[in-house]
Design an enzyme around this catalytic site. Structure first.
Site, short mmCIF file in Angstrom:
data_model
loop_
_atom_site.label_atom_id
_atom_site.label_comp_id
_atom_site.label_asym_id
_atom_site.label_seq_id
_atom_site.Cartn_x
_atom_site.Cartn_y
_atom_site.Cartn_z
N LYS A 15 0.84 -1.19 0.00
CA LYS A 15 0.00 0.00 0.00
C LYS A 15 0.88 1.25 0.00
CE LYS A 15 -3.75 -1.94 2.86
NZ LYS A 15 -4.89 -1.76 1.96
N ARG A 67 -10.46 -11.20 1.92
CA ARG A 67 -11.41 -12.18 1.39
C ARG A 67 -10.88 -13.61 1.48
NH1 ARG A 67 -11.47 -9.04 -4.17
NH2 ARG A 67 -11.31 -7.43 -2.55
N ASP A 107 -2.91 -7.53 -1.71
CA ASP A 107 -3.66 -6.60 -0.86
C ASP A 107 -5.15 -6.94 -0.85
OD1 ASP A 107 -3.96 -4.48 0.87
OD2 ASP A 107 -4.23 -3.00 -0.72
#
Length: 485
Positions: A263, A338, A334
């Site tokens: 990120k 999930r 990233d």
């Protein structure tokens, strides 16, 4: 928190009092004016005639506050106005360094004082943090919120206290940095909360997770120097009315660097201690249910790890085999939440649940769609179940916006070499992420809450405060409690 809600049958002399007044009040009821001099009463009534919804009267040794019900478009928005009045009240009490306040309901709304107390309590929340300099620490003066007489019953006061303690628990966990709350420490804190509240906790360690072949959780954990955990929280009272449990699943990424798909920072990575807000909310809900002895069988699942680029970190292009046996091509490290959730959702099916609800700070797409004012919801539960959750969301003002889960969105998650890809298109990213999760919970009623927007605030917002908000605790408690009737 050291703040206590209580019930009082009388108000001691020279105590700070708050009166909730009926809609449109211009003349003080006698119960709110018995000890007021004529000049003071005239002052308040002039303010009420000027349509002021919050009036303060300073007696120097103590204060009187008057909160007028506001006319709003819906009953739910009227309740929200009371919560916000609680925030305004907290600012006034803090300024006066008030230690105890007595709330009386003189309005036509039976729960008005309770809702005001809720906003006041949530506004009073402060994360203790780690300051050692006494000069920089400002301990709160307010220790007691007392509801007087018919403002609330003892049962109602106790229930609200326990619920708000659950919110405070979730907020505390979200606000803790990863060097104070890694995956094992999160699991331990959830277990400690269970010991206090009465729910049971089982913590699966790395060896157990490996034996279950939870490929998603294990893959995300590969770059971490610390092992993952999988916490199972269970509240199963003897008088549970539901033969099939409700299962809550919370994402527990205690810190998310993005892995090798790093990120940017600042502005993205610097607040990623909040990426376990779903798991924190699950703990808060179980705490409140157990403390209040709600007769429901509820299971909470919290898969936890941090996501780092170190060591043998999983890479874009990897193919991993999940708990259910489905294979996933990693397109972006990233998109890790999930993967944890998919393993936990597959595990949830073993309980043969009546309903599974997951909460996760999952996608920036959800934030772009509905901002910090709401969370996105979608799933396969019956329309009536979804409607009940949406109604609960409006009652507690943790609002949800329902999005479609059409089959077309499944195409976003196709892979050339595996059953699924973990990354969809740039458009509708919150929907395609939910479509990914759906593959692991097929055949079971399920709702997915993407709470990425409202779970953590970078600027203060009324009683939600700054930092962790505890999003989901009041919502799911309200929803689940109503399943008892």
């Amino acid at each position: 928190m050291s703040l206590t809600l209580s019930r009082a049958t009388a108000v001691p002399a020279h105590s700070t009092q708050v009166f909730v007044l009926p809609l449109g009040t211009t003349t003080l009821p006698e119960a709110a004016a018995t000890d007021l001099p004529a000049e003071a009463r005239a002052y308040v009534e002039k303010a009420l005639a000027d349509k002021q919804a919050f009036v303060a009267l300073n007696h120097f040794s103590h204060q009187h506050y008057f909160v007028v019900l506001e006319e709003k478009r819906t009953p739910e928005l009227q309740l929200e106005a009371l919560r916000k009045a609680g925030h305004q009240l907290h600012a006034a009490l803090k300024k006066e360094k008030t230690e105890a306040v007595y709330l009386q309901n003189l309005s036509e709304l039976p729960e008005a004082a309770l809702i005001l107390a809720e906003g006041l309590f949530l506004s009073a929340y402060e994360f203790e943090g780690y300051k050692t300099d006494e000069k920089s620490r400002t301990p709160a003066a307010l220790t007691t919120i007392a509801l007087v007489g018919e403002a609330a019953s003892e049962t109602q006061v106790t229930e609200l206290q326990h619920l708000l303690e659950g919110v405070a628990l979730a907020r505390d966990l979200v606000n803790m940095p990863v060097n104070k709350l890694n995956a094992q420490q999160l699991a331990d804190r959830l277990a400690e909360a269970g010991d206090q509240a009465g729910y049971q906790t089982e913590i699966l360690d790395l060896a157990h997770i490996e034996s279950l072949r939870m490929g998603g959780l294990l893959a995300v954990n590969l770059g971490s120097p610390e092992p993952p955990t999988f916490s199972i929280l269970e509240w199963k009272p003897a008088g549970a009315v539901n033969p099939q449990p409700y299962v809550l699943v919370g994402k527990g990424v205690v810190y998310d660097t993005g892995g090798l798909s790093l990120k940017p920072t600042p502005g993205s990575m610097d607040m990623m201690k909040c990426d376990m807000a779903g798991g924190a909310a699950v703990g808060g809900v179980l705490y409140a249910l157990a403390k209040n002895n709600v007769p429901l069988h509820v299971v909470g699942l919290v898969p936890a790890t941090d996501n780092r680029p170190g060591g043998l970190a999983y890479t874009p292009g990897d193919v991993i085999t999940m708990f259910t046996g489905l294979t996933v091509e990693v397109k972006n490290t990233d998109a890790e939440g999930r993967l944890l959730l998919a393993d936990a959702l597959g595990f949830a099916k073993k309980y043969e649940p009546a309903l599974v609800i997951d909460l996760a700070t999952l996608t920036g797409a959800a934030v772009r769609a509905v901002g910090t004012e709401a969370a996105a919801v979608m799933g396969t539960a019956a329309p009536d179940t979804t409607a009940q959750l949406l109604a609960a969301a409006h009652r507690v003002h943790e609002r949800l916006v329902e999005f479609p889960l059409w089959d077309d969105y499944g195409d976003h998650m196709k892979s050339d070499i595996a059953d699924l890809s973990n990354l969809g298109k740039a458009e509708a990213g919150h929907i395609s992420a939910a479509k990914f999760l759906e593959r692991f919970i097929e055949g079971t009623p399920w709702l997915h809450l993407d709470i990425a927007g409202p779970a953590y605030l970078t600027a203060p917002d009324s009683y939600r405060g700054k930092g962790g908000t505890g999003m989901g605790v009041r919502l799911l408690y309200e929803f689940l409690k109503r399943q008892v009737a």
